[in-house]
Design a protein around this motif. Structure first.
Motif, PDB file in Angstrom:
ATOM      1  N   ALA A 206       1.006  -1.196   0.003  1.00 38.57           N
ATOM      2  CA  ALA A 206       0.166   0.074  -0.029  1.00 38.57           C
ATOM      3  C   ALA A 206       0.656   1.341  -0.093  1.00 38.57           C
ATOM      4  N   LEU A 207       1.872   1.208   0.590  1.00 36.91           N
ATOM      5  CA  LEU A 207       3.017   2.409   0.879  1.00 36.91           C
ATOM      6  C   LEU A 207       3.537   2.517  -0.572  1.00 36.91           C
ATOM      7  N   SER A 208       3.792   1.677  -1.308  1.00 37.19           N
ATOM      8  CA  SER A 208       4.504   1.792  -2.659  1.00 37.19           C
ATOM      9  C   SER A 208       3.507   2.262  -3.497  1.00 37.19           C
ATOM     10  N   ILE A 209       2.287   1.914  -3.461  1.00 35.96           N
ATOM     11  CA  ILE A 209       1.021   2.423  -4.460  1.00 35.96           C
ATOM     12  C   ILE A 209       0.991   3.967  -4.139  1.00 35.96           C
ATOM     13  N   ALA A 210       1.065   4.276  -2.759  1.00 38.55           N
ATOM     14  CA  ALA A 210       0.624   5.644  -2.344  1.00 38.55           C
ATOM     15  C   ALA A 210       1.801   6.509  -2.906  1.00 38.55           C
ATOM     16  N   ASN A 211       2.952   6.000  -2.913  1.00 39.16           N
ATOM     17  CA  ASN A 211       4.251   6.626  -3.015  1.00 39.16           C
ATOM     18  C   ASN A 211       4.283   7.065  -4.646  1.00 39.16           C
ATOM     19  N   GLN A 212       3.574   6.168  -5.464  1.00 38.82           N
ATOM     20  CA  GLN A 212       3.555   6.095  -6.991  1.00 38.82           C
ATOM     21  C   GLN A 212       2.402   7.004  -7.474  1.00 38.82           C
ATOM     22  N   ALA A 213       1.733   7.677  -6.630  1.00 38.89           N
ATOM     23  CA  ALA A 213       0.356   8.498  -6.993  1.00 38.89           C
ATOM     24  C   ALA A 213       1.039   9.708  -7.493  1.00 38.89           C
TER      25      ALA A 213
END
Length: 425
Positions: free
Chosen positions: A409-416
């Motif tokens: 989830a943190l990885s996805i959020a960082n890609q936003a």
């Protein structure tokens, strides 16, 4: 609104991952220590209770060791007292045989002496770790402290008993006190007493000494030393020698030297036993009985007697079977005197063995209770602080999955923020 400066989604994912990692660390700590509460910061109340109970368990472990030592010491004394009782029974048989007029009393006397010497050997060796409960002529102990008796009729050089640590008692306020099982000494020695050379301490050591007419009874009361300021009012001190004189026709010395813990009652009884023995041995009709500290002397002779009394210091107490060393069945009168005394001597040994048996039984019961109590306390501590390993294992696996998802989830959020670049193409 999208921003390249503030990524709210990433912050939420980061906080979630931190929480998961914190729970993961706590769970791993439970697995490594085996405890759900291993320090005061986790649960101060439960931790404090568990530490108090753990200290009590340590204390009861020491008590268990004390009871084991005490049981062994009393067991040695009981076994020795039983052996002495058996030997006293054999001596009684010899004495009864000596009542016959057509026996060789000299040979019987040799047998009596041999049995008496064997009793001395048994009593002398009946020690465990340096403590002998069958002698009571000096203070000191290794099983537990000896507490001096004070007050009316008490001595100060020892109590004639040992206190075996038996329990720790904690009250509602948290105060802890120790309780003990007392094992009284029983002097079965055969050694004779030795008179002291010190002068009389107090004229009030005896009361009632004086003339006793033929056929009459006089009463002497042992009160001990009640007036000597240097003794702080102690009535009986080991080594005090109480002597009754003026007994016309009685050739032996009527004396009793106090041992540790003796009271005026013990002294009166010791004097009565010795007077009866010496009078019978001399063929004189003088008898003594005891009621409390009062010594009643009956003059059964045809002439009056005048009793006197002395009390001297610095003597050495005789054994509880002191009269045994003076038995002489080689003469008819000596055989009669021995027969009159042997029953009381035998009962002294019987009482000692019975008392030690009772104390040993109580010690063993207490030892079993202490072992059971420690097991219960350990179980109680475990229920408070031990980790449930099945639950902990399941929680660890769930946290591992949550941790992996949190990282994703943190990885996805960082890609936003990367999507904002498409707006500028």
């Amino acid at each position: 609104m999208s921003s390249i400066l503030t990524n709210n989604t990433a912050m939420v994912a980061l906080q979630t991952l931190k929480s998961i990692n914190s729970n993961m660390a706590a769970t791993q700590n439970e697995i490594s220590t085996g405890k759900s509460v291993s320090s005061a910061k986790q649960n101060s109340a439960v931790w404090a209770i568990s530490k108090t109970m753990e200290s009590d368990v340590k204390g009861f472990k020491g008590i268990s060791d004390s009871l084991a030592l005490g049981s062994s010491t009393v067991s040695v004394a009981r076994s020795a007292a039983e052996q002495v009782t058996d030997l006293m029974t054999e001596i009684k048989g010899k004495i009864v045989s000596a009542q016959e007029s057509n026996v060789d009393r000299d040979k019987i006397q040799k047998d009596v002496v041999a049995l008496r010497d064997q009793i001395s050997t048994i009593v002398g060796s009946a020690q465990f770790n340096g403590l002998n409960l069958l002698t009571n002529r000096e203070g000191g102990a290794t099983v537990a402290q000896i507490v001096g008796n004070t007050g009316a009729g008490a001595g100060v050089m020892g109590s004639g008993s040992v206190d075996i640590l038996a329990s720790l008692d904690r009250d509602a306020n948290g105060s802890v006190s120790a309780s003990s099982i007392s094992a009284s000494k029983a002097d079965l020695g055969t050694q004779a007493s030795t008179a002291g050379t010190g002068t009389d301490l107090a004229a009030t050591a005896f009361t009632g000494a004086g003339a006793i007419a033929a056929g009459a009874t006089g009463t002497m009361t042992v009160v001990g030393d009640t007036t000597t300021a240097a003794r702080a009012g102690n009535r009986v001190i080991a080594g005090d020698g109480y002597t009754i004189g003026g007994l016309t026709g009685v050739t032996g010395t009527v004396r009793y030297v106090a041992r540790d813990g003796d009271t005026v009652n013990d002294i009166a009884k010791g004097l009565a036993d010795m007077l009866n023995f010496q009078a019978e041995k001399s063929g004189i009709a003088i008898t003594a009985t005891v009621s409390g500290g009062a010594l009643s002397i009956t003059n059964g002779t045809s002439a009056g007697i005048t009793t006197t009394s002395t009390l001297n210091t610095g003597g050495t107490a005789g054994g509880g079977l002191e009269i045994l060393s003076q038995l002489d069945v080689s003469t008819e009168q000596g055989a009669k005197a021995a027969l009159a005394s042997i029953e009381g001597l035998t009962q002294t040994a019987v009482s000692a063995a019975a008392d030690f048996g009772s104390v040993q039984g109580r010690i063993e019961i207490q030892a079993e209770y202490v072992d059971s109590l420690m097991s219960s306390m350990k179980s109680g501590i475990g229920s408070l602080v031990d980790a449930d390993m099945e639950e902990t294992s399941a929680r660890l696996q769930a946290l591992q999955v949550q941790q992996q998802l949190g990282v994703q989830a943190l990885s996805i959020a960082n890609q936003a923020p990367q999507s904002i670049l498409s707006l500028f193409r």
